[in-house]
Design a protein around this motif. Structure first.
Motif, PDB file in Angstrom:
ATOM      1  N   ARG A   1       0.855  -1.184   0.000  1.00  0.00           N
ATOM      2  CA  ARG A   1       0.000   0.000   0.000  1.00  0.00           C
ATOM      3  C   ARG A   1       0.887   1.228   0.000  1.00  0.00           C
ATOM      4  O   ARG A   1       1.912   1.263   0.674  1.00  0.00           O
ATOM      5  CB  ARG A   1      -0.904   0.015   1.224  1.00  0.00           C
ATOM      6  N   PHE A   2       0.457   2.258  -0.746  1.00  0.00           N
ATOM      7  CA  PHE A   2       1.248   3.485  -0.850  1.00  0.00           C
ATOM      8  C   PHE A   2       0.308   4.677  -0.915  1.00  0.00           C
ATOM      9  O   PHE A   2      -0.595   4.716  -1.748  1.00  0.00           O
ATOM     10  CB  PHE A   2       2.128   3.440  -2.104  1.00  0.00           C
ATOM     11  N   ILE A   3       0.524   5.644  -0.030  1.00  0.00           N
ATOM     12  CA  ILE A   3      -0.258   6.882  -0.019  1.00  0.00           C
ATOM     13  C   ILE A   3       0.725   8.048   0.027  1.00  0.00           C
ATOM     14  O   ILE A   3       1.604   8.091   0.891  1.00  0.00           O
ATOM     15  CB  ILE A   3      -1.192   6.951   1.206  1.00  0.00           C
TER      16      ILE A   3
ATOM     17  N   ALA B   1       0.740  17.790   2.481  1.00  0.00           N
ATOM     18  CA  ALA B   1       1.166  17.565   3.864  1.00  0.00           C
ATOM     19  C   ALA B   1       2.597  17.038   3.940  1.00  0.00           C
ATOM     20  O   ALA B   1       3.134  16.878   5.026  1.00  0.00           O
ATOM     21  CB  ALA B   1       0.223  16.580   4.541  1.00  0.00           C
ATOM     22  N   SER B   2       3.201  16.762   2.823  1.00  0.00           N
ATOM     23  CA  SER B   2       4.584  16.276   2.718  1.00  0.00           C
ATOM     24  C   SER B   2       4.817  14.998   3.526  1.00  0.00           C
ATOM     25  O   SER B   2       5.717  14.925   4.351  1.00  0.00           O
ATOM     26  CB  SER B   2       5.582  17.346   3.155  1.00  0.00           C
TER      27      SER B   2
ATOM     28  N   LEU C   1       8.333  14.079   4.752  1.00  0.00           N
ATOM     29  CA  LEU C   1       9.324  14.589   3.813  1.00  0.00           C
ATOM     30  C   LEU C   1       9.708  16.011   4.189  1.00  0.00           C
ATOM     31  O   LEU C   1       8.839  16.841   4.447  1.00  0.00           O
ATOM     32  CB  LEU C   1       8.768  14.545   2.390  1.00  0.00           C
ATOM     33  N   GLY C   2      11.004  16.277   4.222  1.00  0.00           N
ATOM     34  CA  GLY C   2      11.495  17.601   4.579  1.00  0.00           C
ATOM     35  C   GLY C   2      11.949  18.383   3.368  1.00  0.00           C
ATOM     36  O   GLY C   2      11.709  18.006   2.218  1.00  0.00           O
TER      37      GLY C   2
END
Length: 138
Positions: A33-35, A40-41, A62-63
């Motif tokens: 599963r991948f979202i 919202a990073s 994620l930055g």
């Protein structure tokens, strides 16, 4: 480009084993599963364990500059770097296209100035020699 390979490259930098294991996991369809939420990073997903009939929930924030800001995984190495997180980042690069990411358009198209129509004479003005030739023959 919707999801940059630089997230994966920066996360696996200096760890050849980690990058190789993540490549194998993606190739073996272990990402179940991948979202991806660009606004919202963050990335969330479920990745199957390598040799067991078990899967792990993975969350990655994620930055800036294509770095991972914060991440968690349910595996033993979940608080540190693990190939489940790396495989989720690699999967995102290989499978998220521009059409999967929410797009935005001009909010008020009426506020955009209308295009001006140009005639063929405007686009291709007559050369001076033809204008002079017509005047001379009249």
């Amino acid at each position: 480009m919707a999801f940059s390979i630089l997230y994966w490259a920066n996360y696996t930098a200096g760890t050849k084993k980690l990058s190789r294991k993540s490549e194998i996991a993606v190739h073996s369809d272990h990402v179940l599963r991948f979202i991806y939420d660009q606004e919202a990073s963050y990335v969330r997903g479920v990745v199957q364990a390598s040799m067991r009939d078990r899967s792990y929930n993975v969350t990655i924030s994620l930055g800036t500059n294509y770095n991972v800001e914060n991440s968690t995984c349910e595996c033993v190495n979940g608080q540190d770097k693990c190939h489940h997180k790396a495989s989720l980042l690699l999967y995102g690069y290989k499978n998220v296209s521009k059409t999967d990411v929410r797009q935005s358009w001009v909010k008020n198209p009426k506020s955009v100035p209308p295009r001006q129509t140009k005639t063929m004479e405007d686009l291709f003005p007559a050369a001076d020699r033809f204008v002079n030739y017509r005047l001379a023959s009249s």
